[in-house]
Design an enzyme around this catalytic site. Structure first.
Site, PDB file in Angstrom:
ATOM      1  N   ASN A  44       0.830  -1.207   0.000  1.00 10.04           N
ATOM      2  CA  ASN A  44       0.000   0.000   0.000  1.00 10.04           C
ATOM      3  C   ASN A  44       0.865   1.258   0.000  1.00 10.04           C
ATOM      4  O   ASN A  44       1.969   1.289   0.553  1.00 10.04           O
ATOM      5  CB  ASN A  44      -1.015   0.003   1.141  1.00 10.04           C
ATOM      6  CG  ASN A  44      -0.423  -0.222   2.519  1.00 10.04           C
ATOM      7  OD1 ASN A  44       0.654  -0.796   2.655  1.00 10.04           O
ATOM      8  ND2 ASN A  44      -1.135   0.210   3.536  1.00 10.04           N
ATOM      9  N   VAL A  45       0.333   2.274  -0.660  1.00  9.67           N
ATOM     10  CA  VAL A  45       1.021   3.564  -0.784  1.00  9.67           C
ATOM     11  C   VAL A  45       0.013   4.656  -0.440  1.00  9.67           C
ATOM     12  O   VAL A  45      -0.921   4.913  -1.199  1.00  9.67           O
ATOM     13  CB  VAL A  45       1.568   3.766  -2.219  1.00  9.67           C
ATOM     14  CG1 VAL A  45       2.273   5.107  -2.333  1.00  9.67           C
ATOM     15  CG2 VAL A  45       2.505   2.627  -2.617  1.00  9.67           C
ATOM     16  N   GLU A  46       0.196   5.253   0.736  1.00  4.16           N
ATOM     17  CA  GLU A  46      -0.766   6.254   1.203  1.00  4.16           C
ATOM     18  C   GLU A  46      -0.392   7.646   0.709  1.00  4.16           C
ATOM     19  O   GLU A  46       0.619   7.837   0.028  1.00  4.16           O
ATOM     20  CB  GLU A  46      -0.845   6.191   2.743  1.00  4.16           C
ATOM     21  CG  GLU A  46      -1.344   4.819   3.191  1.00  4.16           C
ATOM     22  CD  GLU A  46      -1.561   4.690   4.686  1.00  4.16           C
ATOM     23  OE1 GLU A  46      -1.061   5.539   5.468  1.00  4.16           O
ATOM     24  OE2 GLU A  46      -2.246   3.715   5.073  1.00  4.16           O
ATOM     25  N   CYS A  55      -4.205   0.830  -2.349  1.00  5.75           N
ATOM     26  CA  CYS A  55      -4.073  -0.429  -1.612  1.00  5.75           C
ATOM     27  C   CYS A  55      -2.952  -1.274  -2.216  1.00  5.75           C
ATOM     28  O   CYS A  55      -2.567  -1.082  -3.377  1.00  5.75           O
ATOM     29  CB  CYS A  55      -5.380  -1.218  -1.685  1.00  5.75           C
ATOM     30  SG  CYS A  55      -6.673  -0.634  -0.567  1.00  5.75           S
ATOM     31  N   GLU A  57      -3.130  -4.124  -3.334  1.00  7.77           N
ATOM     32  CA  GLU A  57      -3.631  -4.826  -4.516  1.00  7.77           C
ATOM     33  C   GLU A  57      -3.504  -3.967  -5.771  1.00  7.77           C
ATOM     34  O   GLU A  57      -3.356  -4.493  -6.875  1.00  7.77           O
ATOM     35  CB  GLU A  57      -5.089  -5.242  -4.308  1.00  7.77           C
ATOM     36  CG  GLU A  57      -5.287  -6.290  -3.219  1.00  7.77           C
ATOM     37  CD  GLU A  57      -5.437  -5.710  -1.819  1.00  7.77           C
ATOM     38  OE1 GLU A  57      -5.007  -4.564  -1.584  1.00  7.77           O
ATOM     39  OE2 GLU A  57      -5.989  -6.409  -0.964  1.00  7.77           O
ATOM     40  N   CYS A  88      -9.997  -5.655   0.684  1.00  4.32           N
ATOM     41  CA  CYS A  88     -11.165  -4.775   0.788  1.00  4.32           C
ATOM     42  C   CYS A  88     -12.077  -4.980  -0.432  1.00  4.32           C
ATOM     43  O   CYS A  88     -11.693  -5.614  -1.422  1.00  4.32           O
ATOM     44  CB  CYS A  88     -10.741  -3.310   0.930  1.00  4.32           C
ATOM     45  SG  CYS A  88     -10.221  -2.523  -0.610  1.00  4.32           S
ATOM     46  N   CYS A  91     -10.820  -3.854  -3.816  1.00  4.54           N
ATOM     47  CA  CYS A  91      -9.729  -4.689  -4.322  1.00  4.54           C
ATOM     48  C   CYS A  91     -10.227  -6.055  -4.768  1.00  4.54           C
ATOM     49  O   CYS A  91      -9.640  -6.672  -5.654  1.00  4.54           O
ATOM     50  CB  CYS A  91      -8.629  -4.792  -3.277  1.00  4.54           C
ATOM     51  SG  CYS A  91      -7.783  -3.205  -3.112  1.00  4.54           S
TER      52      CYS A  91
HETATM   53  N1  THU Z   1      -5.288  -1.731   2.620  1.00  3.68           N
HETATM   54  C1  THU Z   1      -4.744  -2.427   1.591  1.00  3.68           C
HETATM   55  O1  THU Z   1      -3.638  -2.113   1.127  1.00  3.68           O
HETATM   56  N2  THU Z   1      -5.450  -3.469   1.061  1.00  3.68           N
HETATM   57  C2  THU Z   1      -6.644  -3.918   1.566  1.00  3.68           C
HETATM   58  O2  THU Z   1      -7.257  -4.798   0.975  1.00  3.68           O
HETATM   59  C3  THU Z   1      -7.164  -3.349   2.807  1.00  3.68           C
HETATM   60  C4  THU Z   1      -6.597  -2.015   3.174  1.00  3.68           C
HETATM   61  C5  THU Z   1      -4.537  -0.587   3.178  1.00  3.68           C
HETATM   62  C6  THU Z   1      -5.086   0.751   2.795  1.00  3.68           C
HETATM   63  C7  THU Z   1      -4.554   1.633   3.910  1.00  3.68           C
HETATM   64  O3  THU Z   1      -3.274   2.112   3.528  1.00  3.68           O
HETATM   65  C8  THU Z   1      -4.412   0.693   5.095  1.00  3.68           C
HETATM   66  O4  THU Z   1      -4.546  -0.616   4.577  1.00  3.68           O
HETATM   67  C9  THU Z   1      -5.447   0.907   6.173  1.00  3.68           C
HETATM   68  O5  THU Z   1      -6.725   0.871   5.660  1.00  3.68           O
END
Ligand code: THU
Length: 132
Positions: A44-46, A55, A57, A88, A91
């Protein structure tokens, strides 16, 4: 096709360690086996604009396409504690596009087909059937 779940977990944990998650502090790593045998991964890259978060994915799907495409055969994602995480909703749709109903996912309750996690999915077939 033989699925090496342990190797997928190793790749997902490795990707998770590269995550950029300074806001949630919830790093995620994802890994998948592709139909040609290669393994791809993503993290994940915020973003300071929180809603723009990518996410793990998303990175995985980008890697799938950028490294030659193919179909996703098996998938898993992990959290910081290296435990399996359920993808999620958004994804699951991304995974459906490139793996379809038979994509195998590792969960805490065992291996599940994507059709169980995303029943009655909308996908490329619906477009093809309706557009003719
Ligand atoms: N996140 C994912 O990377 N994939 C998922 O399927 C669930 C959530 C990440 C997004 C965010 O950076 C962190 O988890 C918290 O929600």
């Amino acid at each position: 096709m033989e699925i090496d779940w342990k190797q997928l977990q190793i790749e997902a944990v490795s990707a998770m360690k590269s995550a950029y998650a300074p806001y949630s502090k919830f790093p995620v790593g994802a890994a998948a086996l592709v139909s040609d045998g290669r393994i791809i991964s993503g993290c994940n890259v915020e973003n300071a604009s929180y809603g723009l978060t990518l996410c793990a994915e998303c990175g995985l799907v980008s890697s799938l396409i950028a490294t030659g495409g193919g179909r996703l055969v098996a998938f898993l994602c992990v959290d910081l504690a290296e435990n399996f995480l359920m993808p999620c909703g958004r994804c699951r749709q991304l995974l459906h596009e490139h793996g379809g109903a038979t994509l195998q996912l590792m969960t805490d309750s065992g291996i599940k087909p994507l059709s169980e996690l995303l029943p009655w999915a909308f996908g490329p077939d619906e477009l093809a059937n309706r557009l003719g």
